[in-house]
Design a protein around this motif. Structure first.
Motif, short mmCIF file in Angstrom:
data_model
loop_
_atom_site.label_atom_id
_atom_site.label_comp_id
_atom_site.label_asym_id
_atom_site.label_seq_id
_atom_site.Cartn_x
_atom_site.Cartn_y
_atom_site.Cartn_z
N UNK A 245 0.80 -1.29 -0.07
CA UNK A 245 0.05 -0.02 -0.12
C UNK A 245 0.91 1.32 0.02
N UNK A 246 1.87 1.40 0.80
CA UNK A 246 2.84 2.59 0.96
C UNK A 246 3.51 2.76 -0.38
N UNK A 247 3.83 1.68 -0.99
CA UNK A 247 4.22 1.67 -2.38
C UNK A 247 3.59 2.41 -3.30
N UNK A 248 2.29 1.65 -3.40
CA UNK A 248 1.44 2.15 -4.55
C UNK A 248 0.89 3.38 -4.34
N UNK A 249 0.36 3.80 -3.13
CA UNK A 249 -0.13 5.10 -2.87
C UNK A 249 1.05 6.18 -2.88
N UNK A 250 2.27 5.81 -2.80
CA UNK A 250 2.98 6.95 -2.98
C UNK A 250 3.55 7.43 -4.27
N UNK A 251 3.27 6.45 -5.36
CA UNK A 251 3.81 6.64 -6.70
C UNK A 251 2.67 7.02 -7.70
N UNK A 252 1.55 7.48 -7.20
CA UNK A 252 0.55 7.96 -8.24
C UNK A 252 0.12 9.32 -7.84
N UNK A 253 -0.45 9.98 -8.82
CA UNK A 253 -0.96 11.38 -8.59
C UNK A 253 -2.14 11.20 -7.94
N UNK A 254 -2.99 9.91 -8.29
CA UNK A 254 -4.43 10.00 -7.49
C UNK A 254 -4.37 8.64 -7.52
N UNK A 255 -5.14 8.38 -6.30
CA UNK A 255 -5.32 6.57 -5.80
C UNK A 255 -6.60 6.48 -5.22
N UNK A 256 -7.25 5.49 -5.49
CA UNK A 256 -8.51 5.01 -5.22
C UNK A 256 -8.34 3.74 -4.46
N UNK A 257 -8.49 3.67 -3.23
CA UNK A 257 -8.28 2.50 -2.23
C UNK A 257 -9.70 1.91 -2.26
N UNK A 258 -10.13 0.79 -2.75
CA UNK A 258 -11.37 0.10 -2.76
C UNK A 258 -11.51 -0.73 -1.72
N UNK A 259 -12.53 -1.33 -1.56
CA UNK A 259 -12.97 -2.20 -0.51
C UNK A 259 -12.22 -2.12 0.85
N UNK A 260 -12.49 -0.86 1.32
CA UNK A 260 -11.65 -0.51 2.41
C UNK A 260 -12.14 -1.24 3.77
N UNK A 261 -13.57 -1.25 4.08
CA UNK A 261 -13.90 -2.17 4.98
C UNK A 261 -13.06 -2.30 6.36
N UNK A 262 -12.54 -3.51 6.72
CA UNK A 262 -12.06 -3.68 8.10
C UNK A 262 -10.80 -3.32 7.86
N UNK A 263 -10.11 -2.84 6.85
CA UNK A 263 -8.81 -2.36 6.47
C UNK A 263 -8.48 -1.01 6.65
N UNK A 264 -9.43 -0.32 7.31
CA UNK A 264 -9.50 1.09 7.25
C UNK A 264 -8.45 1.57 8.26
#
Lengths: 235, 235
Positions: free
Chosen positions: A159-178
């Motif tokens: 998650x750190x890697x992917x969120x850090x490397x894009x101008x915009x990010x959509x994190x889907x199915x957050x649920x119990x991973x909030x």
């Protein structure tokens, strides 16, 4: 002669966000199938309910929902068999899919089992991605920006890697991973650019800043959108 | 009292992929605006044409289209002023947007100029992403896979990095960047997993393997979808 299988995107939740094409196909198809949890109502069926005329044969595809697990292959095998039975009798079958069939839709498990045997038509739908951005009022991507769509269940390092490397990010199915997703966003200093939405476009839609969310009550149908500001221009 | 600004996703091209909500808003709104090239027809207007009743005031937002450049800010300033003029007279204004307004839609430039001054409602639409996947017959992402949406104009180094790091990638706005994108895909050994589509869902829709494409005739509205196989299961 066999029937045609339709995979129908019926949109993110608001029954008005269904397309004319989906409506037409629902009306003309004698058999309507939809995924449903083990116990309780099918969300896909509920979204399409105002548009389903009486007199259809319905296939309620019960999927055991165990947190952190996906339905076993034999569940899809079983419903693929049931759908095949109708198709072989030259009856068209529509499978209702929340959002878009090919964006995290369970329809694809039926598609890989049936599309090589029967004529198959996939009708795209409004995805929760656009609905969430509209709900929050945040343009997602413009010009030459990149967008990453990332499932909440990924581990923290990825998650750190992917969120850090894009101008915009959509994190889907957050649920119990909030909580995990929030830790990542905090660590990257992106808190002020993150927006939370649950049940986008539905009557119980909620949009919040991350610090307003009750981490213990985050549903599966929730999303966090992150949009970094760009230097040099306002979008 | 002012009018409301509507940003309306009207879908990827097939007029039947418009939503009931977009239809209702087009019907009730007296002013309809849409982007158009310097010379020639507006694609957004053409998609919505079967659904626009006579008697509307139309704003044809001419945008100079220079390859590799985006319209200057003063173009959006000018049309934001024209739209404001109607909103201040308590008239609702609908802006038609191809696909989804917040996914690479030029509506966002009007949104940032107007949404802090006037009531604004964004209606999500079917994006070319889902339409392209449906056209090709390739499920894009399932379960815990990631999807990267990447504009073709990015430089080769960045394309290599982004295409290499996701299970599924959609390269949008391929157009005159086709050869560069193909070099990247070849270099990464992903040729057999890449699919080309132009004008998804439109009457002139074409799907091809990469080696069938005439690199000199790739339109702006084209996409390459790449989906790597996953070890261990069939999706």
């Amino acid at each position: 002669m066999t029937g045609t299988l339709y995979g129908l995107g019926i949109g993110p939740g608001d029954p008005e966000l269904i397309t004319l094409k989906a409506l037409r196909i629902i009306e003309k198809t004698p058999i309507i199938a939809y995924p449903a949890p083990d116990v309780g109502e099918s969300l896909a069926r509920a979204i399409a309910a105002p548009h389903i005329p009486p007199g259809k044969t319905e296939i309620n595809m019960r999927m055991p929902m165990i947190p952190g697990q996906f339905p076993a292959h034999n569940v899809y095998d079983r419903y693929a068999d049931e759908i095949s039975f109708h198709l072989r009798k030259n009856l068209d079958v529509t499978v209702l899919c929340e959002g878009d069939p090919f964006l995290y839709g369970s329809f694809m498990y039926l598609f890989i089992r049936l599309s090589n045997k029967f004529p198959t038509c996939v009708v795209p739908g409004v995805s929760s991605l656009g609905a969430s951005a509209a709900a929050i009022g945040v343009p997602l991507v413009s010009r030459n920006e990149t967008l990453s769509i990332v499932p909440g269940p990924l581990d923290e390092i990825e998650l750190i890697d992917r969120i850090n490397s894009s101008q915009a990010v959509a994190v889907m199915k957050v649920g119990r991973h909030f909580k995990k997703v929030c830790r990542v966003i905090n660590r990257l200093g992106l808190n002020q650019y993150a927006h939370y939405v649950e049940h986008a476009s539905m009557s119980n839609q909620i949009t919040l800043n991350l610090d307003q969310v009750d981490a213990n009550k985050v549903p599966y149908f929730s999303m966090i959108l992150i949009r970094r500001p760009k230097e040099g221009h306002d979008l």
